[in-house]
Structure formats: structure tokens, C-alpha cells
Scaffold this active site. Structure first.
Site, PDB file in Angstrom:
ATOM      1  N   LYS A   1       1.000  -1.066  -0.185  1.00  0.00           N
ATOM      2  CA  LYS A   1      -0.096   0.146  -0.101  1.00  0.00           C
ATOM      3  C   LYS A   1       0.732   1.350   0.096  1.00  0.00           C
ATOM      4  CE  LYS A   1      -4.032  -2.166   0.374  1.00  0.00           C
ATOM      5  NZ  LYS A   1      -4.827  -2.219   1.478  1.00  0.00           N
TER       6      LYS A   1
ATOM      7  N   ARG B   1      -3.576 -10.418   4.651  1.00  0.00           N
ATOM      8  CA  ARG B   1      -4.001 -10.635   3.301  1.00  0.00           C
ATOM      9  C   ARG B   1      -2.511 -10.016   2.453  1.00  0.00           C
ATOM     10  NH1 ARG B   1      -5.862  -7.454  -0.763  1.00  0.00           N
ATOM     11  NH2 ARG B   1      -7.211  -8.495  -2.191  1.00  0.00           N
TER      12      ARG B   1
END
Length: 286
Positions: free
Chosen positions: A231, A265
Site C-alpha cells: 500500500k 492478506r
């Protein structure tokens, strides 16, 4: 600071869904491998759009140690720019690959915000619904999941980031609404996993805050999933492109595990599995 009424502060007492029971019984957090059958996902868009490449990647993720495969056919690109697609398009991307991936024998979750797609995938053998809008976008979602008695990952999201809000309070309020929707629909509480949605509807600073204060969400008494993989908040600390964020991803995920995350994840399964196992081995020797 998260404040929750007492009805949400009690750990679930009923029996877990068998898949969740297996995932949550592991000595280290379960690892969910990301498989995007999309042309425009922020990190790997287009790499696995072709069915043979998607199947090969699923096999690779499993060989690397993935406990579950999370397959999505619509990019949600947490920092904007996602192109919405129809349910028909999602299904066209999933139909050539889902059955073959299910047949590999590792539990499959379906990442979609559309009830029709979730319904089809669960009926084809996927076992977990992963809704990036936490049952609050598609009015049919909660009922669809309840009817199939499937576990669901409820993720926090916002239409846009607001740097002026208390992000932990916003997440708590969102989860409270989602749990009320789930209860009304008949989704068993023990079938719910909460995901604070790192990067979704958050500034980069807020994503860091959520990871730092993750343990506040323990008040819900439900397992937490964290997906910080590649991210862009990582680049706010150490400038980098998505493929250069392995170190930051692992750092975030190790700290999330320390703060209570039970599912991680990630795009980088082998490295994440190794990091979690080594950290656990060191902790065991304290």
C-alpha cells in the site's frame, strides 16, 4: 479512542465455521494470498487476467504457503482510479478460473462488493465472502451471505479520505453498523472477520494510525484481518513503487500480528509466511 457498547465487547461463544476454525487455530496468523484477475489492480493489474496465468499464480501462492486464496475480478485500487465494472464482467473474468482454483484444495474467498457475484462464487465452491464495503453498499449482500451460512470479511471503507476525523472512531462506528446489518440478516456473529481497510478511505497518516492502534478493535471480540501489502502509505515513509514495498509490507504485517491480527492478506506470500514464522519462533524463546 474506540468506544463500543457492551453488546459488542463479548467474544463469540458459538462454534466457528469450520474454515474459520482451521484458519484461526494456527499458531501464527493465517496468510491470505491475493489473486487479482483484473487489468487494473494497483500492484499486479493484468498479470493474471488470462486463466492459465491465474491458475499458475494460485498454485504458486499455495506452494509458497498461502492458507487461503482471495480472488477478485474488479479492482478497488484503494487510492483512487479504479474503473467500476458490471457484475457480468466480473463473472466473465471468474468463470474460466474459479472452479479450477477451488479444486486445488485451499479455501477460496471471493473479493467483490456485488451480491450477485458473491452468490455465484459461493455456489461454485468459494467459502468466504470478502466485501470491501462491509455489507453497506449492496443491500442484498448480507442476505445473500446469510442464506449460504458463509463467513464474511467486513472491511471498513469511505468514499473519500477526511484528514479531520478520528479514524479509529469512524472505523468503530462503521463496524457497529455492519454488525447490526449482519445480525438483522441472520449472519452468525462467529462467521464475521473485521478488516480495518488499510488505505481505503484513509489518508496515509490515518493508515499508519490504524496499524498503530489496531488492538483497540479487540473490543468487538472478533478476529481481525489486515492487508497492508504494497500500500502507498509505505511510500509516505520510504519513497517506493508498489513492487518495491516488500520490506514495508512485512514490517506492517508483523506489527499487525503483534497487535492481534489473525489473518494477513498479502501479495508476497512466501516472504510473509517466513517473517511470521521467524517472529513467532523468536517470541517462543523469550
Amino acid at each position: 479512542m474506540v468506544k463500543i457498547t457492551s453488546q459488542y465487547a463479548v467474544a463469540p461463544a458459538e462454534v466457528l465455521h469450520p474454515v474459520l476454525r482451521t484458519l484461526l487455530s494456527r499458531p501464527t496468523p493465517a496468510v491470505m494470498g491475493v489473486l487479482n484477475v483484473t487489468p487494473d489492480s494497483f500492484s499486479d493489474g493484468g498479470q493474471f487476467l488470462e486463466p492459465d496465468k491465474a491458475l499458475a499464480q494460485a498454485r504458486r501462492l499455495i506452494a509458497d504457503g498461502a492458507d487461503i486464496i482471495d480472488i477478485g475480478a474488479e479492482s478497488t485500487r484503494p487510492y483512487g482510479g479504479a474503473q467500476p465494472v458490471s457484475a457480468d464482467m466480473e463473472l466473465r473474468r471468474l468463470q474460466p478460473v474459479l472452479a479450477a482454483i477451488v479444486a486445488l484444495g485451499v479455501p477460496v474467498s471471493i473479493d467483490s462488493m456485488k451480491a450477485d457475484v458473491i452468490a455465484w462464487a459461493l455456489d461454485q465452491g468459494a467459502v468466504i465472502a470478502n466485501d470491501v464495503w462491509g455489507l453497506q453498499r449492496d443491500g442484498a449482500m448480507a442476505g445473500t451471505i446469510a442464506a449460504r451460512k458463509a463467513p464474511v470479511i467486513v472491511m471498513h471503507n469511505r468514499d473519500r479520505a477526511d484528514p479531520g476525523i478520528d479514524i479509529m472512531a469512524d472505523i468503530a462506528a462503521f463496524f457497529t453498523r455492519s454488525l447490526e446489518i449482519a445480525a438483522r440478516a441472520g449472519i452468525a456473529r462467529e462467521n464475521i472477520v473485521l478488516d480495518p481497510g488499510i488505505g481505503f478511505g484513509k489518508t496515509q497518516e490515518q493508515s499508519l494510525v490504524v496499524l498503530a492502534q489496531l488492538s483497540e478493535l479487540d473490543v468487538f471480540g472478533l478476529p481481525l484481518l489486515v492487508g497492508a501489502s504494497r500500500k502507498v502509505f509505505i511510500a509516505s515513509v520510504s519513497p517506493s513503487e508498489p513492487q518495491q514495498r516488500l520490506g514495508g509490507s512485512i514490517a506492517a504485517h508483523l506489527l499487525a500480528a503483534q497487535r492481534g491480527a489473525r489473518i494477513i492478506r498479502t501479495h508476497d506470500v512466501a516472504e510473509t509466511v517466513q517473517a511470521l514464522r521467524v517472529a513467532a519462533a523468536i517470541e517462543d524463546r523469550q
